[in-house]
Design an enzyme around this catalytic site. Structure first.
Site, mmCIF file in Angstrom:
data_model
loop_
_atom_site.group_PDB
_atom_site.id
_atom_site.type_symbol
_atom_site.label_atom_id
_atom_site.label_comp_id
_atom_site.label_asym_id
_atom_site.label_seq_id
_atom_site.Cartn_x
_atom_site.Cartn_y
_atom_site.Cartn_z
ATOM 1 N N PRO A 25 0.816 -1.225 0.000
ATOM 2 C CA PRO A 25 0.000 0.000 0.000
ATOM 3 C C PRO A 25 0.849 1.275 0.000
ATOM 4 O O PRO A 25 0.328 2.353 -0.232
ATOM 5 C CB PRO A 25 -0.831 -0.118 1.277
ATOM 6 N N ARG B 243 -3.532 -8.290 -20.731
ATOM 7 C CA ARG B 243 -4.462 -7.951 -21.812
ATOM 8 C C ARG B 243 -3.891 -6.899 -22.759
ATOM 9 O O ARG B 243 -4.427 -6.687 -23.843
ATOM 10 C CB ARG B 243 -5.828 -7.531 -21.256
ATOM 11 N N ASP C 283 -10.623 1.430 -24.546
ATOM 12 C CA ASP C 283 -10.887 1.158 -23.126
ATOM 13 C C ASP C 283 -11.068 2.412 -22.318
ATOM 14 O O ASP C 283 -10.424 3.417 -22.588
ATOM 15 C CB ASP C 283 -9.655 0.500 -22.478
ATOM 16 N N GLU D 246 2.792 -7.626 8.714
ATOM 17 C CA GLU D 246 2.795 -6.183 8.944
ATOM 18 C C GLU D 246 3.698 -5.445 7.966
ATOM 19 O O GLU D 246 3.718 -4.230 7.917
ATOM 20 C CB GLU D 246 3.218 -5.877 10.380
HETATM 21 N N1 ADE Z 1 -0.772 -5.114 -0.031
HETATM 22 C C1 ADE Z 1 -1.654 -4.732 0.895
HETATM 23 N N2 ADE Z 1 -2.432 -3.731 0.458
HETATM 24 C C2 ADE Z 1 -2.030 -3.465 -0.814
HETATM 25 C C3 ADE Z 1 -2.430 -2.533 -1.810
HETATM 26 N N3 ADE Z 1 -3.414 -1.653 -1.609
HETATM 27 N N4 ADE Z 1 -1.796 -2.556 -2.991
HETATM 28 C C4 ADE Z 1 -0.778 -3.418 -3.210
HETATM 29 N N5 ADE Z 1 -0.356 -4.316 -2.315
HETATM 30 C C5 ADE Z 1 -0.977 -4.341 -1.128
#
Ligand code: ADE
Length: 227
Positions: free
Chosen positions: A87, A152, A167, A114
């Protein structure tokens, strides 16, 4: 193209890559997707891959050694992109998908628990990607999303180049509305212009609809769109 995926949960990938367009792309050798079990590179008899964070705190952290061993075994001497799904990464967009589609090979590393030891970010991976501002239990669903969006785009995987060109997001706009048979469904009619046979008119209507739709739903995209 070849995509290597390093994961603690290889079984998660069996469904999504064995169906539909990705399946066909693999069968027709447009892409080879190789799944590697991080556990195979775990430490000691118990194949340990995680440990408590220095400094304390909740949860476990992936230790660096198995990740370095796995990635180094996969890439050998080659210099290919090594992408951590996290994230904290840069946001995955159609533009990033196009960027990855230009590579002949890359490695996706799925984070878990974590997090991963910071030295993996600093000295092993070359890029970090997030699929959105929310937290998944691990990088696996994100790796699937990235693979799907990239596969794709490989020339030949979809029937016609136009289906990629038109697209949503490819020109920075959302896609125009699509209709198929029947011409009247429960009293709701297909826009007459689409039945007119006038290709210039149809192209103009579609362009206008794409702009109006983007304005209504995603005005933020219009600022960057190729108008
Ligand atoms: N791992 C945990 N959350 C994630 C996300 N939003 N994007 C990519 N990998 C992740």
């Amino acid at each position: 193209m070849r995509i290597d995926i390093v994961t603690l949960f290889p079984n998660m990938f069996s469904g999504p890559f064995d169906e539909s367009i990705v399946r066909r792309a693999r069968d027709n050798k447009f892409v080879e997707i190789v799944i590697h079990n991080l556990r195979d590179y775990g430490l000691g008899m118990h194949r340990v891959v995680d440990d408590y964070p220095y400094g304390g705190g909740s949860g476990m952290v992936l230790v660096p050694e198995p990740l370095f061993s796995a990635v180094e075994a996969i890439k050998g001497e080659s210099r290919i992109p090594v992408i951590l799904l996290t994230p904290q990464g840069r946001l995955f967009t159609q533009q990033v998908a196009e960027e990855l589609a230009a590579y002949s090979r890359f490695i996706l590393v799925c984070g878990h628990y974590e997090g991963v030891d910071e030295r993996v970010r600093e000295y092993l991976v070359t890029d970090e990607i997030s699929i959105g501002d929310y937290v998944l239990t691990g990088g696996e669903p994100a790796a699937m999303v990235v693979c799907d969006a990239v596969v794709r785009l490989i020339p030949g995987v979809l029937g016609s180049p136009e289906s990629v060109r038109d697209d949503s997001h490819s020109g920075g706009l959302l896609e125009y509305p699509q209709y198929t048979r029947p011409q009247i469904f429960r009293g709701w009619e297909v826009p007459p212009v689409l039945l007119s046979g006038n290709h210039a008119e149809i192209a103009r209507w579609r362009r206008e609809q794409a702009v109006l739709r983007t304005l209504a739903r995603r005005p933020d995209l219009l600022e960057k769109a190729d108008l």
